[in-house]
Design an enzyme around this catalytic site. Structure first.
Site, PDB file in Angstrom:
ATOM      1  CB  CYS A  62      59.914  23.440  49.550  1.00  0.00           C
ATOM      2  SG  CYS A  62      60.070  23.959  47.828  1.00  0.00           S
TER       3      CYS A  62
ATOM      4  NE  ARG B  14      54.512  34.451  44.938  1.00  0.00           N
ATOM      5  CZ  ARG B  14      53.899  34.850  46.058  1.00  0.00           C
ATOM      6  NH1 ARG B  14      53.006  34.088  46.628  1.00  0.00           N
ATOM      7  NH2 ARG B  14      54.164  36.011  46.592  1.00  0.00           N
TER       8      ARG B  14
ATOM      9  CG  HIS C  53      59.703  33.764  52.816  1.00  0.00           C
ATOM     10  ND1 HIS C  53      58.676  33.397  53.648  1.00  0.00           N
ATOM     11  CD2 HIS C  53      59.255  33.543  51.558  1.00  0.00           C
ATOM     12  CE1 HIS C  53      57.647  32.980  52.931  1.00  0.00           C
ATOM     13  NE2 HIS C  53      57.972  33.051  51.653  1.00  0.00           N
TER      14      HIS C  53
ATOM     15  CB  ALA D 285      57.921  27.477  47.135  1.00  0.00           C
TER      16      ALA D 285
END
Lengths: 482, 519
Positions: free
Chosen positions: A59, A93, A193, A62
């Site tokens: 999503c 991550r 992003h 994220a």
């Protein structure tokens, strides 16, 4: 050998039969075959995932907290909303960094407003204010705060921008960045992003005092954009740029700091690795500050050499000469790596399904080892990614956009690759099937894979995955005979 | 040049090479504009003080490093415990990616689960169409025999009604009318993952017992001699449930485990991917209404479920993750009491062996101080086991345990001489624990993987027990329940103790007089 175009078509048709008609029609647009000479890969992308099909996508939260903002190490990133989002993305991550965690760096910590029912009913703005106050008491050395919105924030009408402005004023000059990355926005991580990039533009660049953290510029200043330092990737990249004689003034965002973000507009060139997640801010810096940007690829010696020369072409002859020296310096080690592993990996077939840049960027590294990528696809790519992919893939490569669990399993069953590279959710599915697997998001807890130092690790890892004795044990000997 | 084909350096060594060290120094001094070293050193020390601890505990709004997850994670756990059941989470899709990753990182197994992939338009108009299409896709693609629906916070905030949505989906022909779709609302902003487990399990049992959400007839209970067992949310489920089954079989007790994911999270690598494997069958769930009694091993994880079952006339017993000798004794005696079956010689022998092992080793654990954190049930069970070993559970902390839980822990502590100066901390997180470990030191820490940050910061060795465990492999395959499980936990405690002792005495020519060959 990959399948032929016709074989791929038949395979796709076969797979689509399992879907209800309406769904099959929609999914058909995302599945295809690359044919030589075509300008893209013949698939639609960046479209809503269908419900109930087991998409691999995440999503917007994220994409913002997990990818873009999370690695900025000297800021505190609040997962604003219920506890889960921050919990599941906590330190998973592998964005490596150096610093005193909990004191002046905060990368592997989980800060959350842990929303309760009353916060949903009455709103969470007051709680957010209090959280910022408490952060200032307990973590006074933080260099800034971001508010990473989870789904409820946008639904209950909280005004995190107002809270951020108020608190930034109260804590004179503090960088506080509200990010509207609620998970329901957009179709995947990708919008996260973009939203995160825009937040840098609006709440960092547009607010920073230009005299803060001043340094002397040089003609060789560059910024690494879109490297999240997974397993140390940005470090094994930076070292090459520095050896070329360039000065890396910022890392976005792996092992990065707010000061580096703020100083990036002073760069002479932005070098962009993950185009998907940071092209937005690169374009912005080009428009507003006139900084050119260049995409590069640090996977495997062929692409590294090409990229180093491409980057050097933006600078003077000294840099260009240095670049040749760097290439020559590593040539011996790289040749030895290839000599050792190529014979063990020659002709092995690979299928990929990853995010960001990797579905295309890693192809060269496999080819350096004599391997062949026969299928690839993007979790959240756009059409410009698929266009760029045409420069990497061979005729007849199977392409699958936003692949579903069902499709991926069937494709692998039919194509029978020697290696699948994808994520943690896929890993064990294929290993159960007896297919060697490497996680290509987290480097399967290995890495770095970028740069020359990373390539040696990459080659060793692919060999250990494919040539592990365990795959010979999957069938019981008494069953083999039958 | 650090890298060499004959000895490829991995990240943990590569970046210690001089080239990289110089690069890091350069980056830091020129571009990071970090806080001055003095200020940094001051804050490092300050964060270890009582004064900092008081400020830390005065927090009212901020949570730092919590030891809990959200409801739908628990709902997915509950759903995969049923045969050929696919969990379907109604709401944003990123959540499902997170649950699947989270479980796969712990169990090192696939976790199948789908989302209704709601986006902006669903936020405005509701997610009915997502439900209709989603159920149809799931049903056709993955051929489940049951779809268990739960919700993310998005669907809860906008108020989607699962019961109505599922019925409408059936009317629209998305799935057959008779297809089983139990459901539970699992808002992430209420409770934690154990609440979600509870809600989802209660939803499934209620669905089958109380007339399939109005689409069937409620079952009539005809009591028999069998018992039901419910394990609760448990990271060691793959080892624990087979151990429970083995003990109940040894007792000759006819039983049903309600929610058993111990097969689907423990499938072989033999060339076949099993999306579904094992699990409680629908027929077993229906027959379970007739059981004489239902036992829950984790009461906080099954509050609503046990209430529902009790309302159906079952005798019920809720434990709090019983461990070790007395914990297992109490469980077996309860089973014996409920069924009239005696505890067999084999189990007595196992008990005696655990007591024997404790007698052999107790001197090494007696009086050792422990800090522990985790789910409320596990904390009660582990606290009791530590007291039984003569160890001192100095700090017992739970993020999802409340005041009532803390009182229960305190009662346990107060009842034992080893519980003196020990305290329970409800609704606290691992940043609170950090202050506790600096100000009131202990010998060992018990917790999940995230405890490693505390081990690093405070120097307290970590024993990994709880969920999730990402950085050690295969723990979940072994039981920590029953007398056998007691042996396993005892060994884990001792291993860490001996490792710490060896590490503390291996100075060549300085401390190695105590580096004993026999311990």
């Amino acid at each position: 050998m990959s399948l032929t175009v016709d074989e791929n078509k038949a395979l796709i048709e076969e797979v689509l039969k399992a879907y209800p008609e309406k769904t099959a029609k929609k999914r058909a647009k995302h599945l295809g075959t690359f044919e030589d000479g075509k300008p893209d890969c013949g698939v639609k992308s960046n479209i809503k995932s269908l419900p109930g099909v087991m998409t691999i996508r995440g999503c917007a939260y994220a994409g913002s907290k997990g990818v873009v903002w999370g690695p900025i190490k000297d800021m505190i990133h609040i997962s604003h909303g219920p506890v889960g989002c921050g919990q599941y993305s906590w330190a998973s991550r592998r964005n490596y960094y150096i610093g005193e965690t909990g004191i002046d760096t905060f990368g592997t910590m989980q800060f959350t407003s842990d929303f309760q029912e009353k916060d949903i009913v009455f709103g969470g703005d007051k709680k957010l204010e209090k959280i910022i106050d408490e952060i200032e008491v307990l973590f006074p050395l933080n260099k800034g705060i971001t508010v990473q919105s989870e789904c409820p924030i946008g639904l209950i009408g909280d005004d995190i921008e107002a809270v951020s402005k108020k608190k930034a004023k109260e804590y004179v000059g503090k960088t506080i960045v509200p990010v509207r990355c609620e998970g329901f926005r957009g179709v995947s991580q990708s919008l996260g992003h973009h939203i995160a990039n825009d937040a840098v533009r609006d709440w960092v660049f547009d607010k920073v005092d230009p005299n803060k953290n001043a340094f002397e510029s040089t003609p060789y200043d560059v910024a690494i954009i879109g490297d999240y330092n997974i397993g140390g990737d940005a470090w094994s990249s930076r070292i090459l740029l520095e050896e070329m004689g360039l000065r890396v003034i910022a890392q976005w965002s792996g092992d990065g700091t707010i000061a580096e973000l703020e100083n990036t507009p002073k760069a002479k060139l932005n070098v962009l690795h993950c185009y998907r997640s940071m092209n937005y801010i690169s374009r912005h810096m080009e428009e507003k500050y006139g900084i050119p940007w260049v995409e590069y690829n640090f996977f495997g010696p062929t692409m590294i050499e090409k990229s180093l020369r491409e980057i050097a072409s933006h600078f003077d002859d000294t840099i260009k000469a240095n670049t040749e020296k760097v290439i020559a310096k590593y040539r011996g080690m790289v040749d030895e790596v290839i000599a050792k592993y190529k014979s063990r990996l020659q002709g092995k077939k690979v299928m990929l399904f990853v995010g960001g840049l990797r579905p295309r960027h890693v192809i060269g590294a496999y080819e350096d080892l004599g391997m062949e990528v026969v299928g690839t696809g993007y979790e959240f790519g756009h059409n410009d990614d698929y266009q760029r992919t045409t420069h990497y893939v061979k005729d007849g490569t199977l392409i699958y956009d936003d692949v579903t669990g069902y499709e991926f399993e069937k494709f692998v069953e039919k194509v029978q690759p020697d290696l699948v590279g994808s994520g943690i959710k896929e890993k064990y599915v294929f290993q159960k099937m007896g297919v060697p697997f490497r996680q290509m998001h987290s480097w399967d807890y290995s890495g770095p894979y970028h740069g020359y130092d990373g390539f040696a690790i990459f080659a060793r890892d692919m060999d250990m995955a494919i040539n592990s004795p365990v795959w010979g044990l999957a069938k019981a000997p008494w069953k083999k005979a039958a | 040049m650090p890298q060499n084909v004959d000895k490829v350096l991995d990240h943990e060594n590569l970046f210690r090479e001089p080239e990289y060290k110089a690069m890091f120094d350069n980056k830091r001094s020129q571009f990071e504009f970090r806080v001055p070293a003095e200020e940094l050193a001051k804050q490092i020390e300050y964060a270890k003080t009582w004064e900092y601890r008081e400020k830390n505990f005065a927090r009212e709004a901020l949570t730092v490093n919590p030891a809990k997850a959200c409801q739908p994670l628990g709902a997915v756990f509950a759903a995969v415990g049923f045969e050929k059941t696919l969990p379907f989470v109604h709401g944003s899709q990123g959540c499902v990616a997170y649950y699947r990753s989270h479980f796969s990182r712990h169990f090192k197994e696939p976790t199948s689960c789908v989302s209704s992939s709601m986006t902006e338009d669903a936020a405005v108009f509701g997610g009915l169409n997502n439900m209709i299409d989603g159920l149809a896709n799931t049903y056709n693609l993955y051929k489940p025999e049951m779809i268990a629906v739960s919700t993310t916070c998005m669907a809860e905030v906008i108020g989607d009604d699962l019961d109505a949505f599922i019925k409408t989906s059936k009317q629209k022909g998305s799935i057959p009318a008779e297809f089983d779709v139990p459901f539970a609302h699992t808002p992430a902003f209420v409770g934690s993952h154990i609440t979600g487990y509870d809600n989802a399990l209660q939803g499934i049992i209620k669905y089958f017992w109380d007339g399939k959400a109005g689409q069937g007839t409620a079952l009539t209970r005809i009591p028999n001699e069998s018992i039901n067992f419910i394990g609760g949310f448990d990271g060691f489920v793959c080892g624990n449930l087979p151990e429970i089954r083995r003990m109940l079989d040894l007792m000759g007790v006819e039983h049903t485990i309600l929610c058993d994911p111990s097969d689907v999270w423990n499938t072989p690598t033999d060339g076949e991917f099993r999306m579904y494997d094992g699990g409680t069958t629908k027929a077993q769930v229906e027959a379970a209404i007739n059981a004489k009694a239902t036992i829950s091993f984790q009461g906080y994880s099954t509050e609503k479920t046990m209430k529902l079952i009790k309302e159906h006339g079952h005798e019920t017993a809720s434990f709090h993750h019983p461990m070790g000798v007395t914990g297992t004794d109490a469980f077996l005696m309860k089973v014996s009491e409920l069924t009239g079956k005696p505890i067999p010689k084999e189990l007595e022998l196992e008990r005696g062996r655990l007591v024997d092992a404790i007698a052999d080793s107790q001197a090494h654990l007696h009086g050792k101080k422990f800090a522990l954190y985790g789910d409320p049930d596990l904390m009660l069970g582990m606290t009791a086991f530590l007291l039984e070993l003569g160890a001192e559970p100095v700090h017992v902390l739970s993020t999802n345990g409340d005041k009532e839980w803390a009182d229960k822990v305190q009662a346990l502590l107060d009842a034992s001489p080893f519980g003196k100066n020990c305290k329970a901390y409800p609704k606290a997180d691992l940043w609170h624990m950090r202050s506790l470990l600096f100000t009131e030191k202990v010998d060992f820490l018990i917790g999940n993987t995230y405890g490693k940050y505390l081990e690093r910061d405070c120097g307290t060795p970590l024993i990994r027990l709880g969920f999730p465990i990402f950085d050690r492999h295969h723990y979940h395959r072994f039981p920590i329940w029953g007398y056998q499980g007691g042996l396993r936990v005892l060994t884990m405690l001792l291993d860490e103790y001996f490792e710490a002792l060896d590490a503390n005495t291996n100075g060549i020519g300085t401390t190695d007089y105590s580096y004993d060959i026999i311990r």
